[in-house]
Design a protein around this motif. Structure first.
Motif, PDB file in Angstrom:
ATOM      1  N   ILE A 229       0.853  -1.184   0.000  1.00 21.98           N
ATOM      2  CA  ILE A 229       0.000   0.000   0.000  1.00 21.98           C
ATOM      3  C   ILE A 229       0.887   1.232   0.000  1.00 21.98           C
ATOM      4  N   VAL A 230       0.726   2.056  -1.021  1.00 16.68           N
ATOM      5  CA  VAL A 230       1.468   3.308  -1.135  1.00 16.68           C
ATOM      6  C   VAL A 230       0.555   4.431  -0.664  1.00 16.68           C
ATOM      7  N   VAL A 231       1.078   5.312   0.200  1.00 17.35           N
ATOM      8  CA  VAL A 231       0.266   6.353   0.821  1.00 17.35           C
ATOM      9  C   VAL A 231       0.843   7.730   0.516  1.00 17.35           C
ATOM     10  N   TRP A 232      -0.024   8.630   0.012  1.00 17.08           N
ATOM     11  CA  TRP A 232       0.348  10.027  -0.222  1.00 17.08           C
ATOM     12  C   TRP A 232      -0.601  10.922   0.549  1.00 17.08           C
ATOM     13  N   SER A 233      -0.197  11.285   1.751  1.00 13.95           N
ATOM     14  CA  SER A 233      -1.010  12.142   2.607  1.00 13.95           C
ATOM     15  C   SER A 233      -0.139  12.671   3.737  1.00 13.95           C
ATOM     16  N   VAL A 234      -0.539  13.829   4.276  1.00 13.23           N
ATOM     17  CA  VAL A 234       0.108  14.332   5.491  1.00 13.23           C
ATOM     18  C   VAL A 234      -0.804  14.131   6.702  1.00 13.23           C
ATOM     19  N   ALA A 235      -1.925  13.441   6.509  1.00 14.85           N
ATOM     20  CA  ALA A 235      -2.918  13.245   7.567  1.00 14.85           C
ATOM     21  C   ALA A 235      -2.514  12.051   8.424  1.00 14.85           C
ATOM     22  N   THR A 236      -1.803  12.311   9.506  1.00 10.83           N
ATOM     23  CA  THR A 236      -1.272  11.222  10.321  1.00 10.83           C
ATOM     24  C   THR A 236      -2.373  10.442  11.039  1.00 10.83           C
ATOM     25  N   GLY A 237      -3.480  11.088  11.343  1.00 10.49           N
ATOM     26  CA  GLY A 237      -4.583  10.365  11.971  1.00 10.49           C
ATOM     27  C   GLY A 237      -5.133   9.292  11.045  1.00 10.49           C
ATOM     28  N   MET A 238      -5.324   9.643   9.787  1.00  7.62           N
ATOM     29  CA  MET A 238      -5.797   8.687   8.811  1.00  7.62           C
ATOM     30  C   MET A 238      -4.793   7.546   8.645  1.00  7.62           C
ATOM     31  N   GLU A 239      -3.521   7.895   8.602  1.00 10.54           N
ATOM     32  CA  GLU A 239      -2.491   6.867   8.435  1.00 10.54           C
ATOM     33  C   GLU A 239      -2.473   5.902   9.617  1.00 10.54           C
ATOM     34  N   ALA A 240      -2.576   6.441  10.828  1.00  6.85           N
ATOM     35  CA  ALA A 240      -2.586   5.582  12.007  1.00  6.85           C
ATOM     36  C   ALA A 240      -3.787   4.642  11.990  1.00  6.85           C
ATOM     37  N   ARG A 241      -4.951   5.136  11.542  1.00  6.80           N
ATOM     38  CA  ARG A 241      -6.129   4.270  11.460  1.00  6.80           C
ATOM     39  C   ARG A 241      -5.923   3.160  10.431  1.00  6.80           C
ATOM     40  N   MET A 242      -5.198   3.459   9.354  1.00  7.90           N
ATOM     41  CA  MET A 242      -4.866   2.403   8.391  1.00  7.90           C
ATOM     42  C   MET A 242      -4.008   1.321   9.049  1.00  7.90           C
ATOM     43  N   PHE A 243      -3.003   1.752   9.817  1.00  7.32           N
ATOM     44  CA  PHE A 243      -2.120   0.782  10.471  1.00  7.32           C
ATOM     45  C   PHE A 243      -2.905  -0.073  11.463  1.00  7.32           C
ATOM     46  N   ASN A 244      -3.790   0.555  12.214  1.00  8.64           N
ATOM     47  CA  ASN A 244      -4.605  -0.189  13.179  1.00  8.64           C
ATOM     48  C   ASN A 244      -5.540  -1.168  12.481  1.00  8.64           C
ATOM     49  N   THR A 245      -6.105  -0.736  11.346  1.00  7.38           N
ATOM     50  CA  THR A 245      -7.016  -1.612  10.603  1.00  7.38           C
ATOM     51  C   THR A 245      -6.269  -2.806  10.033  1.00  7.38           C
ATOM     52  N   ARG A 246      -5.065  -2.578   9.531  1.00  3.86           N
ATOM     53  CA  ARG A 246      -4.254  -3.691   9.024  1.00  3.86           C
ATOM     54  C   ARG A 246      -4.073  -4.764  10.105  1.00  3.86           C
ATOM     55  N   ALA A 247      -3.801  -4.324  11.326  1.00  2.00           N
ATOM     56  CA  ALA A 247      -3.596  -5.270  12.422  1.00  2.00           C
ATOM     57  C   ALA A 247      -4.868  -6.061  12.720  1.00  2.00           C
ATOM     58  N   VAL A 248      -6.006  -5.369  12.736  1.00  2.00           N
ATOM     59  CA  VAL A 248      -7.279  -6.048  12.998  1.00  2.00           C
ATOM     60  C   VAL A 248      -7.566  -7.076  11.918  1.00  2.00           C
ATOM     61  N   MET A 249      -7.204  -6.726  10.671  1.00  2.00           N
ATOM     62  CA  MET A 249      -7.424  -7.636   9.546  1.00  2.00           C
ATOM     63  C   MET A 249      -6.406  -8.779   9.513  1.00  2.00           C
ATOM     64  N   ASN A 250      -5.372  -8.661  10.342  1.00  2.00           N
ATOM     65  CA  ASN A 250      -4.289  -9.652  10.341  1.00  2.00           C
ATOM     66  C   ASN A 250      -3.686  -9.811   8.947  1.00  2.00           C
ATOM     67  N   TRP A 251      -3.467  -8.662   8.298  1.00  2.00           N
ATOM     68  CA  TRP A 251      -2.976  -8.629   6.917  1.00  2.00           C
ATOM     69  C   TRP A 251      -1.497  -8.281   6.927  1.00  2.00           C
ATOM     70  N   ASP A 252      -0.698  -9.157   6.412  1.00  2.00           N
ATOM     71  CA  ASP A 252       0.754  -8.956   6.368  1.00  2.00           C
ATOM     72  C   ASP A 252       1.119  -8.212   5.084  1.00  2.00           C
ATOM     73  N   ILE A 253       1.057  -6.905   5.134  1.00  2.00           N
ATOM     74  CA  ILE A 253       1.370  -6.071   3.977  1.00  2.00           C
ATOM     75  C   ILE A 253       2.121  -4.831   4.456  1.00  2.00           C
ATOM     76  N   SER A 254       3.005  -4.304   3.616  1.00  2.00           N
ATOM     77  CA  SER A 254       3.780  -3.117   3.975  1.00  2.00           C
ATOM     78  C   SER A 254       3.106  -1.849   3.470  1.00  2.00           C
ATOM     79  N   PHE A 255       3.323  -0.771   4.213  1.00  2.00           N
ATOM     80  CA  PHE A 255       2.982   0.577   3.769  1.00  2.00           C
ATOM     81  C   PHE A 255       4.270   1.285   3.355  1.00  2.00           C
ATOM     82  N   VAL A 256       4.209   2.009   2.234  1.00  2.00           N
ATOM     83  CA  VAL A 256       5.368   2.767   1.754  1.00  2.00           C
ATOM     84  C   VAL A 256       4.865   4.118   1.273  1.00  2.00           C
ATOM     85  N   GLY A 257       5.597   5.206   1.598  1.00  2.00           N
ATOM     86  CA  GLY A 257       5.141   6.475   1.052  1.00  2.00           C
ATOM     87  C   GLY A 257       5.638   7.710   1.739  1.00  2.00           C
TER      88      GLY A 257
END
Length: 398
Positions: A229-257
């Motif tokens: 998942i490539v991310v282009w944003s300065v919205a750290t709240g949104m980014e943190a929610r993505m990281f938390n959601t990944r954990a809940v989904m138990n999805w082994d994927i990297s974020f880069v951006g």
């Protein structure tokens, strides 16, 4: 005793006590200060980078002036707090040009302000050095006086794409951004570049940064087969929610951006530290430590000097501080070499630089190329590895 500016900033106590540089006597009044305007959002929502840049500015000016200045002339930095407001930046620019008669301007330090001020400086032929990422801010035909000493957004994009395709070796990409003008533009450019390089963009989305639940978009990306998942944003709240959601989904994927993926405030927004693992943000070789915890020798030397001078790094980024030092050095060296504070001489000097050895990077400018930062010095950093303003290199670099 003749010393170089490198000696002044990083040399011994004896070098710092030297009085002059070894250049021929210039044709200007020895007592007149070299006046550099600094358009600085010292307060307001975009103040964090400015505070770091300012620490570098103060460090450089103090060191150069303590060594006698530039052939006897002291550097005077005239700062105006723009508060991140383009209107305030325009007013300050006009004051600096018309009333204060500065010899060059450092900044603004964010693109929104720079979009408003750059044409004004161009009309006045005012030498300007800035670190703003928006592509259109550099145009040697429209703005022959403007020089970028940090990467453009397309350079960030190139580095992110290189890491995904050539180091992670993934081919199926999801690209996320927020709904701001920047987010929409950045996602569009990133998607087009990935496709051009033969990757498959399986999902793309611009998400409202206030959206509380990232699950729908994350599920769509997963079901589409995304491998990164490539991310282009300065919205750290949104980014943190993505990281938390990944954990809940138990999805082994990297974020880069975007560099904001490594913003310190994310630590207080994630549900557990492990959620910040496998997140790789844009970073720089000069400000990255290797597996043994070592910075490049020149960067470590700078950190040691900054520490000795009690310049705080624990709440800032080294590249901001180093960039502030480099900006002042570039102006001072231009005056030294040209023997004048005339705009034409400063601009001509900057146009002549090839791999000028700064602390943040090695800068190259020509009359037709004012993007000075080398793309090959941009790397990915482990986002959760901040240490005194520096980061660990992301996995895969040798």
């Amino acid at each position: 005793m003749a010393v170089s500016r490198r000696d002044v900033l990083l040399g011994s106590a004896g070098a710092l006590g030297a009085a002059t540089f070894s250049f021929p006597k210039p044709a200007f009044a020895q007592s007149e200060p070299i006046k550099i305007g600094f358009l600085a959002a010292m307060t307001g929502p975009s103040s964090a980078p400015t505070i770091g840049f300012n620490r570098g500015v103060v460090f450089a000016v103090d060191a150069i002036n303590a060594a006698g200045g530039v052939k006897g002339r002291k550097i005077e930095v005239i700062t105006r707090d723009t508060q991140g407001d383009p209107t305030k930046a325009v007013n300050a620019t006009q004051e600096m040009i018309s009333q204060l008669k500065v010899h060059g301007i450092w900044g603004p330090l964010n693109s929104g302000e720079a979009l408003a001020t750059t044409p004004i400086m161009a009309r006045a032929k005012m030498p300007d050095i800035h670190p703003c990422v928006v592509e259109s801010l550099i145009d040697t035909t429209k703005f022959p006086n403007a020089f970028r000493m940090a990467p453009s957004n397309s350079q960030w994009d190139d580095a992110v794409r290189n890491y995904c395709l050539n180091i992670l070796k993934v081919k199926k990409i999801a690209v996320f951004g927020d709904t701001t003008g920047y987010g929409v533009t950045a996602v569009g450019a990133s998607v087009a570049a990935f496709k051009k390089d033969g990757a498959e963009v399986v999902y793309q989305a611009n998400i409202d940064a206030t959206q509380p639940d990232m699950t729908p978009d994350m599920l769509r990306a997963k079901n589409a087969g995304a491998e990164v998942i490539v991310v282009w944003s300065v919205a750290t709240g949104m980014e943190a929610r993505m990281f938390n959601t990944r954990a809940v989904m138990n999805w082994d994927i990297s974020f880069v951006g975007h560099p904001s993926l490594a913003s310190g405030d994310i630590a207080g927004l994630i549900e557990k530290p492990a959620n910040w693992e496998k997140v790789y943000a844009v970073g720089y070789k000069s400000c990255s430590y290797d597996a043994s915890g070592k910075l490049p020798a020149k960067s470590q030397d700078l950190v040691d000097r900054l520490t000795k001078a009690k310049v705080a790094l624990n709440d800032s980024l080294l590249w901001w501080v180093a960039g502030g030092i480099d900006a002042i050095e570039l102006f001072a060296k231009a005056v030294e070499s040209s023997g004048s504070t005339d705009s034409a001489g400063i601009i001509a000097y900057l146009n002549s630089l090839t791999k000028y050895p700064g602390y943040f990077g090695d800068y190259t400018f020509t009359p037709t190329q004012h993007n000075g930062y080398p793309t090959d010095e941009i790397v990915m950093s482990a986002a959760n590895s901040a240490k005194s303003g520096t980061f660990a290199l992301a996995p895969g670099y040798t």
